[in-house]
Design a protein around this motif. Structure first.
Motif, PDB file in Angstrom:
ATOM      1  N   LEU A  23       0.841  -1.192   0.000  1.00 57.69           N
ATOM      2  CA  LEU A  23       0.000   0.000   0.000  1.00 57.69           C
ATOM      3  C   LEU A  23       0.877   1.244   0.000  1.00 57.69           C
ATOM      4  O   LEU A  23       2.003   1.206   0.494  1.00 57.69           O
ATOM      5  CB  LEU A  23      -0.879   0.043   1.261  1.00 57.69           C
ATOM      6  N   GLY A  24       0.326   2.310  -0.514  1.00 63.55           N
ATOM      7  CA  GLY A  24       1.011   3.587  -0.410  1.00 63.55           C
ATOM      8  C   GLY A  24       1.055   4.026   1.051  1.00 63.55           C
ATOM      9  O   GLY A  24       0.280   3.556   1.888  1.00 63.55           O
ATOM     10  N   ALA A  25       1.944   4.932   1.357  1.00 67.65           N
ATOM     11  CA  ALA A  25       2.142   5.368   2.734  1.00 67.65           C
ATOM     12  C   ALA A  25       0.872   5.944   3.349  1.00 67.65           C
ATOM     13  O   ALA A  25       0.533   5.645   4.498  1.00 67.65           O
ATOM     14  CB  ALA A  25       3.282   6.384   2.799  1.00 67.65           C
ATOM     15  N   ARG A  26       0.158   6.764   2.603  1.00 71.37           N
ATOM     16  CA  ARG A  26      -1.048   7.404   3.144  1.00 71.37           C
ATOM     17  C   ARG A  26      -2.129   6.373   3.463  1.00 71.37           C
ATOM     18  O   ARG A  26      -2.737   6.404   4.542  1.00 71.37           O
ATOM     19  CB  ARG A  26      -1.572   8.432   2.153  1.00 71.37           C
ATOM     20  N   THR A  27      -2.358   5.442   2.541  1.00 73.24           N
ATOM     21  CA  THR A  27      -3.382   4.423   2.756  1.00 73.24           C
ATOM     22  C   THR A  27      -2.996   3.511   3.908  1.00 73.24           C
ATOM     23  O   THR A  27      -3.822   3.163   4.749  1.00 73.24           O
ATOM     24  CB  THR A  27      -3.598   3.605   1.467  1.00 73.24           C
ATOM     25  N   ARG A  28      -1.741   3.131   3.966  1.00 72.65           N
ATOM     26  CA  ARG A  28      -1.266   2.276   5.059  1.00 72.65           C
ATOM     27  C   ARG A  28      -1.467   2.971   6.411  1.00 72.65           C
ATOM     28  O   ARG A  28      -1.901   2.347   7.376  1.00 72.65           O
ATOM     29  CB  ARG A  28       0.194   1.902   4.857  1.00 72.65           C
ATOM     30  N   THR A  29      -1.170   4.248   6.473  1.00 67.52           N
ATOM     31  CA  THR A  29      -1.351   5.004   7.708  1.00 67.52           C
ATOM     32  C   THR A  29      -2.823   5.056   8.101  1.00 67.52           C
ATOM     33  O   THR A  29      -3.170   4.879   9.268  1.00 67.52           O
ATOM     34  CB  THR A  29      -0.776   6.426   7.552  1.00 67.52           C
ATOM     35  N   ARG A  30      -3.713   5.281   7.118  1.00 66.39           N
ATOM     36  CA  ARG A  30      -5.152   5.331   7.391  1.00 66.39           C
ATOM     37  C   ARG A  30      -5.636   3.995   7.962  1.00 66.39           C
ATOM     38  O   ARG A  30      -6.402   3.959   8.922  1.00 66.39           O
ATOM     39  CB  ARG A  30      -5.928   5.650   6.111  1.00 66.39           C
ATOM     40  N   ILE A  31      -5.176   2.901   7.373  1.00 66.21           N
ATOM     41  CA  ILE A  31      -5.600   1.583   7.841  1.00 66.21           C
ATOM     42  C   ILE A  31      -5.001   1.276   9.213  1.00 66.21           C
ATOM     43  O   ILE A  31      -5.681   0.742  10.091  1.00 66.21           O
ATOM     44  CB  ILE A  31      -5.265   0.507   6.792  1.00 66.21           C
ATOM     45  N   THR A  32      -3.756   1.620   9.421  1.00 63.83           N
ATOM     46  CA  THR A  32      -3.122   1.417  10.724  1.00 63.83           C
ATOM     47  C   THR A  32      -3.877   2.178  11.810  1.00 63.83           C
ATOM     48  O   THR A  32      -4.115   1.653  12.905  1.00 63.83           O
ATOM     49  CB  THR A  32      -1.644   1.859  10.679  1.00 63.83           C
ATOM     50  N   ARG A  33      -4.270   3.392  11.513  1.00 61.53           N
ATOM     51  CA  ARG A  33      -5.040   4.190  12.478  1.00 61.53           C
ATOM     52  C   ARG A  33      -6.395   3.531  12.762  1.00 61.53           C
ATOM     53  O   ARG A  33      -6.860   3.501  13.902  1.00 61.53           O
ATOM     54  CB  ARG A  33      -5.244   5.608  11.960  1.00 61.53           C
ATOM     55  N   HIS A  34      -7.017   3.025  11.713  1.00 63.85           N
ATOM     56  CA  HIS A  34      -8.304   2.359  11.902  1.00 63.85           C
ATOM     57  C   HIS A  34      -8.141   1.119  12.782  1.00 63.85           C
ATOM     58  O   HIS A  34      -8.930   0.892  13.703  1.00 63.85           O
ATOM     59  CB  HIS A  34      -8.927   1.979  10.556  1.00 63.85           C
ATOM     60  N   LEU A  35      -7.125   0.324  12.495  1.00 60.84           N
ATOM     61  CA  LEU A  35      -6.896  -0.894  13.274  1.00 60.84           C
ATOM     62  C   LEU A  35      -6.632  -0.582  14.746  1.00 60.84           C
ATOM     63  O   LEU A  35      -7.013  -1.357  15.631  1.00 60.84           O
ATOM     64  CB  LEU A  35      -5.735  -1.691  12.680  1.00 60.84           C
ATOM     65  N   ALA A  36      -6.012   0.540  15.018  1.00 62.03           N
ATOM     66  CA  ALA A  36      -5.756   0.941  16.398  1.00 62.03           C
ATOM     67  C   ALA A  36      -7.049   1.253  17.145  1.00 62.03           C
ATOM     68  O   ALA A  36      -7.107   1.117  18.371  1.00 62.03           O
ATOM     69  CB  ALA A  36      -4.831   2.155  16.426  1.00 62.03           C
ATOM     70  N   ARG A  37      -8.101   1.621  16.412  1.00 59.88           N
ATOM     71  CA  ARG A  37      -9.366   2.032  17.028  1.00 59.88           C
ATOM     72  C   ARG A  37     -10.463   0.969  16.952  1.00 59.88           C
ATOM     73  O   ARG A  37     -11.425   1.035  17.709  1.00 59.88           O
ATOM     74  CB  ARG A  37      -9.884   3.294  16.336  1.00 59.88           C
ATOM     75  N   CYS A  38     -10.356   0.040  16.023  1.00 65.02           N
ATOM     76  CA  CYS A  38     -11.463  -0.879  15.747  1.00 65.02           C
ATOM     77  C   CYS A  38     -11.118  -2.311  16.171  1.00 65.02           C
ATOM     78  O   CYS A  38     -10.329  -2.996  15.517  1.00 65.02           O
ATOM     79  CB  CYS A  38     -11.814  -0.842  14.261  1.00 65.02           C
ATOM     80  N   GLU A  39     -11.741  -2.749  17.234  1.00 66.79           N
ATOM     81  CA  GLU A  39     -11.485  -4.089  17.761  1.00 66.79           C
ATOM     82  C   GLU A  39     -11.886  -5.178  16.767  1.00 66.79           C
ATOM     83  O   GLU A  39     -11.202  -6.189  16.619  1.00 66.79           O
ATOM     84  CB  GLU A  39     -12.254  -4.265  19.070  1.00 66.79           C
ATOM     85  N   HIS A  40     -12.998  -4.972  16.057  1.00 69.44           N
ATOM     86  CA  HIS A  40     -13.475  -5.964  15.092  1.00 69.44           C
ATOM     87  C   HIS A  40     -12.473  -6.172  13.952  1.00 69.44           C
ATOM     88  O   HIS A  40     -12.134  -7.311  13.620  1.00 69.44           O
ATOM     89  CB  HIS A  40     -14.838  -5.547  14.535  1.00 69.44           C
ATOM     90  N   CYS A  41     -11.996  -5.098  13.371  1.00 70.57           N
ATOM     91  CA  CYS A  41     -11.038  -5.206  12.267  1.00 70.57           C
ATOM     92  C   CYS A  41      -9.692  -5.737  12.752  1.00 70.57           C
ATOM     93  O   CYS A  41      -9.013  -6.481  12.049  1.00 70.57           O
ATOM     94  CB  CYS A  41     -10.876  -3.864  11.559  1.00 70.57           C
ATOM     95  N   ARG A  42      -9.316  -5.374  13.972  1.00 67.37           N
ATOM     96  CA  ARG A  42      -8.067  -5.880  14.550  1.00 67.37           C
ATOM     97  C   ARG A  42      -8.169  -7.398  14.757  1.00 67.37           C
ATOM     98  O   ARG A  42      -7.237  -8.141  14.464  1.00 67.37           O
ATOM     99  CB  ARG A  42      -7.793  -5.172  15.878  1.00 67.37           C
ATOM    100  N   ALA A  43      -9.337  -7.871  15.207  1.00 68.16           N
ATOM    101  CA  ALA A  43      -9.550  -9.313  15.378  1.00 68.16           C
ATOM    102  C   ALA A  43      -9.503 -10.021  14.025  1.00 68.16           C
ATOM    103  O   ALA A  43      -8.942 -11.122  13.916  1.00 68.16           O
ATOM    104  CB  ALA A  43     -10.889  -9.566  16.065  1.00 68.16           C
ATOM    105  N   LEU A  44     -10.065  -9.393  12.993  1.00 66.91           N
ATOM    106  CA  LEU A  44     -10.008  -9.967  11.655  1.00 66.91           C
ATOM    107  C   LEU A  44      -8.565 -10.054  11.172  1.00 66.91           C
ATOM    108  O   LEU A  44      -8.142 -11.083  10.631  1.00 66.91           O
ATOM    109  CB  LEU A  44     -10.840  -9.129  10.677  1.00 66.91           C
ATOM    110  N   LEU A  45      -7.788  -9.005  11.385  1.00 67.58           N
ATOM    111  CA  LEU A  45      -6.378  -9.007  11.004  1.00 67.58           C
ATOM    112  C   LEU A  45      -5.633 -10.137  11.717  1.00 67.58           C
ATOM    113  O   LEU A  45      -4.864 -10.874  11.088  1.00 67.58           O
ATOM    114  CB  LEU A  45      -5.732  -7.663  11.342  1.00 67.58           C
ATOM    115  N   GLU A  46      -5.871 -10.305  13.006  1.00 69.16           N
ATOM    116  CA  GLU A  46      -5.203 -11.365  13.765  1.00 69.16           C
ATOM    117  C   GLU A  46      -5.606 -12.741  13.252  1.00 69.16           C
ATOM    118  O   GLU A  46      -4.765 -13.633  13.127  1.00 69.16           O
ATOM    119  CB  GLU A  46      -5.525 -11.220  15.246  1.00 69.16           C
TER     120      GLU A  46
END
Length: 83
Positions: A23-46
């Motif tokens: 991913l580009g830097a901006r998109t990666r940062t947006r997703i990283t920020r989302h994962l830090a806030r969203c338990e559901h998406c973080r569980a999916l990532l894990e």
């Protein structure tokens, strides 16, 4: 919608690219920020990460060649079961 944080939909759609670091830097940062806030998406990532690790481990074992007698026995058994 906050433009500096991805949505759940965007995160799910780009999770594979995120894991592949494709991913580009901006998109990666947006997703990283989302994962830090969203338990559901973080569980999916894990979950996806664990699944990929398990799949990789399947191919890491040493392949064992069947003994010729075993191969012949299996082939004969298949022939007997054919209509």
């Amino acid at each position: 919608m906050k433009p500096w944080v991805a949505t759940c939909r965007e995160t799910r759609a780009r999770l594979s690219d995120y894991l592949d670091d494709d991913l580009g830097a901006r998109t990666r940062t947006r997703i990283t920020r989302h994962l830090a806030r969203c338990e559901h998406c973080r569980a999916l990532l894990e979950s996806v990460t664990r699944t990929l690790e398990q799949l990789r481990s399947l191919g890491s074992g040493e392949q064992v060649e069947a003994a010729p007698a075993t191969v012949r026995a299996v082939v004969e058994r298949i022939k007997l079961e054919e209509p």
